[in-house]
Design a protein around this motif. Sequence first.
Motif, short mmCIF file in Angstrom:
data_model
loop_
_atom_site.label_atom_id
_atom_site.label_comp_id
_atom_site.label_asym_id
_atom_site.label_seq_id
_atom_site.Cartn_x
_atom_site.Cartn_y
_atom_site.Cartn_z
N ILE A 292 -0.96 11.14 -3.87
CA ILE A 292 -2.32 10.61 -3.71
C ILE A 292 -2.38 9.67 -2.51
CG2 ILE A 292 -4.13 9.23 -4.83
CD1 ILE A 292 -3.69 12.00 -6.08
N GLU A 293 -1.32 8.91 -2.31
CA GLU A 293 -1.29 7.99 -1.18
C GLU A 293 -1.23 8.78 0.14
OE1 GLU A 293 -1.94 4.87 -1.31
OE2 GLU A 293 -1.79 4.73 0.88
N ARG B 98 -1.15 5.06 -8.82
CA ARG B 98 -1.25 6.27 -8.00
C ARG B 98 0.13 6.70 -7.51
NH1 ARG B 98 -2.23 1.96 -5.08
NH2 ARG B 98 -1.55 1.82 -2.90
N ARG C 251 -6.81 10.68 5.01
CA ARG C 251 -8.23 10.40 5.09
C ARG C 251 -8.48 9.26 6.07
NH1 ARG C 251 -9.57 11.48 -0.51
NH2 ARG C 251 -10.05 13.70 -0.53
N ALA C 252 -7.53 8.31 6.12
CA ALA C 252 -7.68 7.18 7.03
C ALA C 252 -7.14 7.52 8.42
CB ALA C 252 -6.95 5.97 6.46
N LEU D 119 -2.57 11.58 0.66
CA LEU D 119 -3.94 12.04 0.88
C LEU D 119 -4.81 10.94 1.45
CD1 LEU D 119 -5.51 14.67 0.32
CD2 LEU D 119 -6.38 13.55 -1.74
N SER D 120 -4.68 9.73 0.88
CA SER D 120 -5.58 8.68 1.37
C SER D 120 -5.18 8.23 2.78
CB SER D 120 -5.64 7.50 0.39
OG SER D 120 -4.37 6.99 0.15
N GLN D 121 -3.90 8.30 3.13
CA GLN D 121 -3.49 8.00 4.50
C GLN D 121 -4.06 9.05 5.47
OE1 GLN D 121 -2.15 5.33 5.62
NE2 GLN D 121 -1.74 4.42 3.63
N ILE E 147 -4.29 14.31 -9.08
CA ILE E 147 -5.56 13.99 -8.44
C ILE E 147 -6.69 13.92 -9.46
CG2 ILE E 147 -6.28 16.34 -7.85
CD1 ILE E 147 -7.19 15.16 -5.13
N GLN F 286 0.83 -1.20 0.00
CA GLN F 286 0.00 0.00 0.00
C GLN F 286 0.88 1.26 0.00
OE1 GLN F 286 -3.24 0.08 -0.22
NE2 GLN F 286 -3.58 2.25 0.16
N HIS G 265 -5.93 3.96 -9.65
CA HIS G 265 -5.49 3.39 -8.38
C HIS G 265 -4.17 2.64 -8.53
CE1 HIS G 265 -5.68 1.88 -4.34
NE2 HIS G 265 -5.43 0.66 -4.81
#
Lengths: 556, 374
Positions: free
Chosen positions: A509-510, A505, A516-517, A512-514, A497, A341, A502
Amino acid sequence: MSRAWLVGGVFALLVWLVLYPHLFVLGDSVWIDGALSLDGYRRFFTTPAELEALWGSVWISVGSVILSALMGIPLAFLFTRFDFPGRTIFGALAALPVLLPPLVGVIAFMFLYGESGIFTRSAQAALGLERPPWRLVGGWAILLVHAYSMYVYFYLFTAAGLARLDASAAEAAESLGAGRWRTLTRVTLPMLAPSFLAASLLVFMTSMASFSAPYIFGGGFRVLTTQIFASKVSGQVTMAMVETVVLATVSLLFLWILSRFQRGREFAAVGKGVAAARTEIRSTWARVLIPVVGIGAVLVLLLPHLTLVLVSFVPEGAWTIQILPTRYDLDNYRGLFSNPQLWVPIWNSLQMATIATAANLVFCFLIAYLLVRGRFRGKGALLTLTMLPWALPGTVIAVALAVTFSANQPWFGRWVLVGSFWILPLAYFIRNIPLVAQAAIASFRQYDPVLEEASQSLGAGWTETMRRVAVPLVLPGLAVGGLLAWVAALGEFVSSILLYTHRSRPISIEILSQLRAFDFGAAAALGVVLAALMTLAFALGGRFVRGGVATGPPRG
Amino acid sequence: MILEVAGATRRFGDVVAVDRLDLGLRRGEFVTLLGPSGCGKTTALRLIAGFETPDAGRIRFEDTDVTAWSPQRRGFGMVFQNYALFPHLNVFENVAFGLRSRKRPAEEIRSRVREALERVDLDGYQERAVQALSGGQQQRVALARALAIEPALLLLDEPLSNLDQALRVRTRAELRALVKELEITALFVTHDQEEAFDLSDRVAVMRDGRIRQIGTPRELYENPVERFVAAFMGRVNVFPVRVPTGRAGESPASRGREPRVELSNGLRWTLPGDQMDAYERLEPGRGGVLLVRPEDLAFRDDSDRALSGMVRDRRFRGALTLYQVEVEGLDVDGGSGRVEIASASLGPSAGTRVRIGPRPGARLHLFPSDEPGR
């Protein structure tokens, strides 16, 4: 010139990649349901939210210029005009944020001053408040983040301007009876005007195009870049196109106005000129105050980045409501190698940035050769096309590519690239053309074209002359441009973005998703990796350039 | 002729840099294009080298039309004004550059580079960086690099102008000796008349893109075809003169066997016989200029045709002493407005009244005045 095919080829590629996609944006903004219509524009200019976004973009940009100037200019004076211990190192550190991708700067800021940031919680605890004393959202937050990262332009340009400034002009003013203040306001500052203008232009264009800060700190605050993103994601195609056209038009308009100001304001030193001597601080209070202010300011400016490093050692779940995280370990960094990931995006970014940069190096070398050495009509057009991607926000370029390369019409130069690996390297390549071309142009200008003639007179043809003379001589400068491009592509976020898939990516972008999580540690670690790769690239680049001939002192 | 340029013309916009240039070089000859800056001499050289293409005219080399050939196909060696040494290559690689283009075996390259460097007295400098060399050494590397390809024609574009005076004079002698020893045909460009005379078998004087006169240095000096050439060849006194008006309707030819011109103070000088043609071309009443070199004037007490004046300055110049004499009522174009005399002997000092005139056998050159009506 008999190399007409080269001119034609370079032109064709530039038109295809830089100009052509924007025609589709323009077309789609007025082509609604199979008919020509200005409905989109009518809707844009009658919808309060849209006008709010347009106004927001403009005032944020103007505000960013003012705030950055207020921070960057005094800092530059402090570090170039006065001598004090630590001047060199802190002076260099103050320029550091220029290396960081905007997204990393933004999240670093968030970790420190955000609603749950270290500084915010400290203030809350110190004041004994129940809620955080501020929420970092809206226009002022964006402005603050911009100023925090964009002061660097004013700092660097002013410092460079001061270094170039002929000190004898100020000395002449003083000998004519002008006091310090008068000399500063009537001589020194006006002579620095070109530097200020250049920095203003850069800050303005950067904040006009800024996406990361409004995206993360905007809250309900609208600017054009985020508005385009929102329209595109929610499937309002026509509106997205109209917004893109408006953003591009406003950017080009301001660029045109600001560069008109710039024209004719270059002051060349008459005569040989004397470099300004640094003032040694004499009075006792100033001897304490100036270093404290200078170094203190730099520390404050660097604090977010230090926070980023700190947070990168925080494991998931170890920083929830506390002021400072409770535990630190190397888990996040271990994850970079073990968790696909995390390491897949790093690998993706490395690959895509390298491909884009390699293409930039070859293509921009040819562009620069034609622009500097070529004799043909249309040089002005070539230069404009080359520099156009600089004037256009990344959002605009990404939307244009998304529209153009989502259909398969080989006869019209369109292929489906959206959704494939290749769309991002293409976007990075286009966005970095101006940067690399400028480096190559500067390098070509640095050496005497007679060297190429000498090579020809010794029997080398054009390709051989390029390979044996031009490339080795241009390489040091070109490599620095390439390095900057590579670093920019590595951390690219704005176009990514809108275009990423996916599987391919990139790091940004990663991150950002981290976020978000709520895995801040992993996001920070990725940010640190980006920063580290950049520092490494510059360390290597610096060595390479020093070993090169263009900047090296005569040996022996 | 090994090289023949016929009617070569090169325009840059409205400017005609080279205007219908004709030039021929004999095998083994050292020819110089001499002229002031902007006269088109460098453009002429670049046309021959192939860096510029003529808008009109042909260039032939060894009986082959090379007008459309690229520089590398022509294979002429060239030495540039700023040497154009490759900064990223050391001395050896600079000299080897052309040989590598020709794909010569490594062993041959090594020996020929060494040979070329020996000729310019730089053997042993192979591994040096070119930036580390002095100006004179760089100039010699540039020469060695051009010679290493054994060019059939060597082109030199003011290669000595960046050297200091003493070095320039010494290098001149070495350059000529080397070119003559190797029996290379050479075309040299300079604005320095002394340099041109020192080096060349023949000199072509250029002005406004055209060759005004070509000949041996001696021919140019002694028999210039126009005022410009005469003035460019060295110091010269320029006296505005006119043909004395005789009886009305008198043709120039019937003015008598003795051609005489009147100086601006009314004094009349008799011209030597070789100026008869120039004299006849001059219309009566229309002005001309009489050019006399300082060494063709002398202090003369004997002649009633002598100019009377006062020595204002005396400067010792080694073999010659240079005097400036002020003559009342006499116009002298250009310079100090005084008459210059050069003499081998140390003569009258400043403040002395003297009489001056052409020495016996002096060369006087009569040309039409540049400004009509004077």
